[in-house]
Design a protein around this motif. Structure first.
Motif, PDB file in Angstrom:
ATOM      1  N   LEU B   8       4.697   8.907  -1.505  1.00 30.53           N
ATOM      2  CA  LEU B   8       4.035   8.032  -0.534  1.00 30.53           C
ATOM      3  C   LEU B   8       4.779   7.982   0.792  1.00 30.53           C
ATOM      4  O   LEU B   8       4.177   7.889   1.852  1.00 30.53           O
ATOM      5  CB  LEU B   8       3.971   6.598  -1.066  1.00 30.53           C
ATOM      6  N   GLU B  10       7.760   6.146   3.415  1.00 28.98           N
ATOM      7  CA  GLU B  10       8.031   4.795   3.903  1.00 28.98           C
ATOM      8  C   GLU B  10       6.751   4.119   4.404  1.00 28.98           C
ATOM      9  O   GLU B  10       6.474   2.969   4.087  1.00 28.98           O
ATOM     10  CB  GLU B  10       9.069   4.886   5.027  1.00 28.98           C
ATOM     11  N   LEU B  13       4.202   3.320   1.619  1.00 22.58           N
ATOM     12  CA  LEU B  13       4.611   2.145   0.836  1.00 22.58           C
ATOM     13  C   LEU B  13       4.251   0.855   1.541  1.00 22.58           C
ATOM     14  O   LEU B  13       3.827  -0.112   0.921  1.00 22.58           O
ATOM     15  CB  LEU B  13       6.121   2.159   0.612  1.00 22.58           C
ATOM     16  N   ILE B  14       4.464   0.834   2.840  1.00 23.16           N
ATOM     17  CA  ILE B  14       4.119  -0.353   3.628  1.00 23.16           C
ATOM     18  C   ILE B  14       2.609  -0.553   3.606  1.00 23.16           C
ATOM     19  O   ILE B  14       2.124  -1.674   3.436  1.00 23.16           O
ATOM     20  CB  ILE B  14       4.636  -0.213   5.087  1.00 23.16           C
ATOM     21  N   LEU B  16       0.591   0.357   1.245  1.00 23.43           N
ATOM     22  CA  LEU B  16       0.276  -0.136  -0.101  1.00 23.43           C
ATOM     23  C   LEU B  16       0.530  -1.640  -0.171  1.00 23.43           C
ATOM     24  O   LEU B  16      -0.281  -2.410  -0.697  1.00 23.43           O
ATOM     25  CB  LEU B  16       1.151   0.594  -1.120  1.00 23.43           C
TER      26      LEU B  16
END
Lengths: 317, 317
Positions: B8, B10, B13-14, B16
């Motif tokens: 994914l 950095e 992830l944010i 998500l």
């Protein structure tokens, strides 16, 4: 060889830091040494706090990730509740191993989101980075109507605690047994460790009536020792609130539930000194501030209690 | 096997996280996706940010600890400066290996303290815990007079940067050579990596004149790509400000200093879009917002630039 971090311990390190850093900020009401920092901003009082969960120190990879997310938020909200405050905005830092499953992160977020909904505030920003172990930080800003320190009880105050004590420690021991099956009362103890509920419901009572207040995270006696560091207190051990689950757990193993309640840690219940009777609000009266002093705590029959608590940096875990 | 965090990256992830967390807090002006979060508190605007330094990801144990402390504060102040704001109160979380020398921690604190004095605000609280690697988190609260986002330039705006770009990347490469001796110009590049100075001096200029502003941490092109994500921009590569030190470093190694400046990362200079000429304030004009668009960036002679930047979670370091 020079001294190591483990020689100083958690509190020694904070003392070193506060010795090094000199503050002369007029907005600052209190910095280190309480559940939160207090700062004045215009007409308002802001509360600032941050707590961390580190894999293999505070939790294991095999714990349910949504419980880890829930607990991350709850332990920080607990600090705000202890000051009679209201949480406003959270931030998050996630240090994650690159090979961690995205499913884990999704579950972690779900637990965070459940806690945000429960406590009624927003996550407003954050930051992700790589790390060998999962490391989660949750800075939190809250608001308070007045300033309530942890160490300002008055002589004659009654000492109150919320909920029951010691369950979390028993739950941790059960978790570490890694059994496949647990009995229902054991599950409830495990849940108390994995999914503590911050006592934000009691924050308005603290705000109205507390002379001193803090949350119980290092164990009742260790935390009471911080509250009464300039006082002498008496604790009636027979009044310490114990759950049926903990009593049964201890009975089955020939252990003393009072020891769990006094030194367990991670209860996230509230410890409050007040001159008002708080039992109608669901608190239990467990003792009294008897005089000024040097942090001595005695039982009702005059035995002095050892207040040593758990220190993550010195701990043998 | 399921997806991993490294798949994914950095920003994934944010995304998500922000997909999972729904905010309907009326005090919230902007949450994720900018240098800081913006919240309204009474009549005021607060800025909330947190950045992390992790050993072996952002720094090595052999770096001078006071430089690590300095940088920890500076990278967070840089986010506040980019919003035209003023830092008010910092918190700190230190995860430290138990066998770390206390001398190391003392030096780290000294660097933190130097930075607090330089930027003129207070550290008001913190938290220490055990960890296998040193992990430092610095949540910071600031104040702003108005809201300046990173991605709201106007068509026709000039694009400005402060200072010189690319030095930090060259300094990092020099550090990783682990030589015993460095030449003076090499030391200056190393210092730019180890002890970046947040451009808080330019914060009042941003506050007065910026239509969009951010700090340059992931590399000029990657960060400009975020600023102009709904626009098209032209950059005049000949105007990109380069230090004499970087030019000499690159000349000695047959490298292109422009590549360092465009993609280096960790410059902690400011990137500002404005319809006012900011060169009298020490900024360099490097380009222009030419039209609405989809984040395309072109050179003055019409070549399209690839904006890919560095991602800590995907990175091969």
């Amino acid at each position: 060889m020079g001294k190591r971090v483990s020689d100083l311990g958690e509190f020694g390190l904070i003392a070193l830091l506060t010795g090094e850093i000199k503050n002369n900020d007029p907005s600052l009401i209190r910095d280190f040494g309480d559940d939160t920092a207090f700062v004045r901003f215009g007409e308002k009082i802001l509360l600032l706090t941050v707590d961390t969960l580190v894999e293999d120190v505070h939790f294991l990879r095999r714990y349910p990730p949504d419980a880890v997310g829930w607990k991350l938020v709850s332990v920080n909200v607990s600090d705000i509740a202890a000051k009679g405050g209201k949480p406003l905005w959270g931030l998050i830092t996630l240090s994650l191993p690159p090979d961690l499953e995205v499913e884990y992160v999704r579950d972690l977020y779900r637990g965070i989101n459940e806690a945000l909904n429960r406590y009624g505030f927003s996550l407003v920003g954050g930051n992700t980075t790589k790390g060998e172990k999962i490391c989660l930080d949750f800075p939190l800003v809250g608001e308070a109507k007045r300033v309530i320190f942890r160490d300002t009880p008055k002589v004659g105050d009654k000492i109150f605690v919320s909920g029951t004590l010691g369950d979390s420690r028993a739950g941790l021991e059960l978790l570490l047994e890694e059994r496949k099956d647990y009995k229902p009362h054991e599950w409830r103890l495990i849940e108390r460790h994995l999914r503590p509920v911050a006592r934000l419901d009691l924050s308005p009572v603290v705000e109205k009536y507390a002379n001193a207040s803090m949350d119980i995270s290092d164990g009742f006696l260790a935390d009471l020792g911080k509250m009464v560091k300039n006082f002498t207190a008496v604790v009636d051990l027979k009044r310490i609130p114990l759950s049926e689950e903990l009593k049964r757990y201890c009975a089955e193993r020939g252990k003393d539930p009072i020891e769990y309640a006094l030194r367990g840690g991670e209860d996230y219940e509230l410890l409050v000194a007040s001159d008002i009777d708080l039992t109608p609000y669901g608190f239990t009266e467990v003792g009294r501030i008897t005089s000024e002093g040097k942090g001595e705590i005695y039982t009702a029959d005059g035995r002095r209690l050892d207040i040593e608590g758990f220190d993550h940096l010195r701990g043998s875990d």
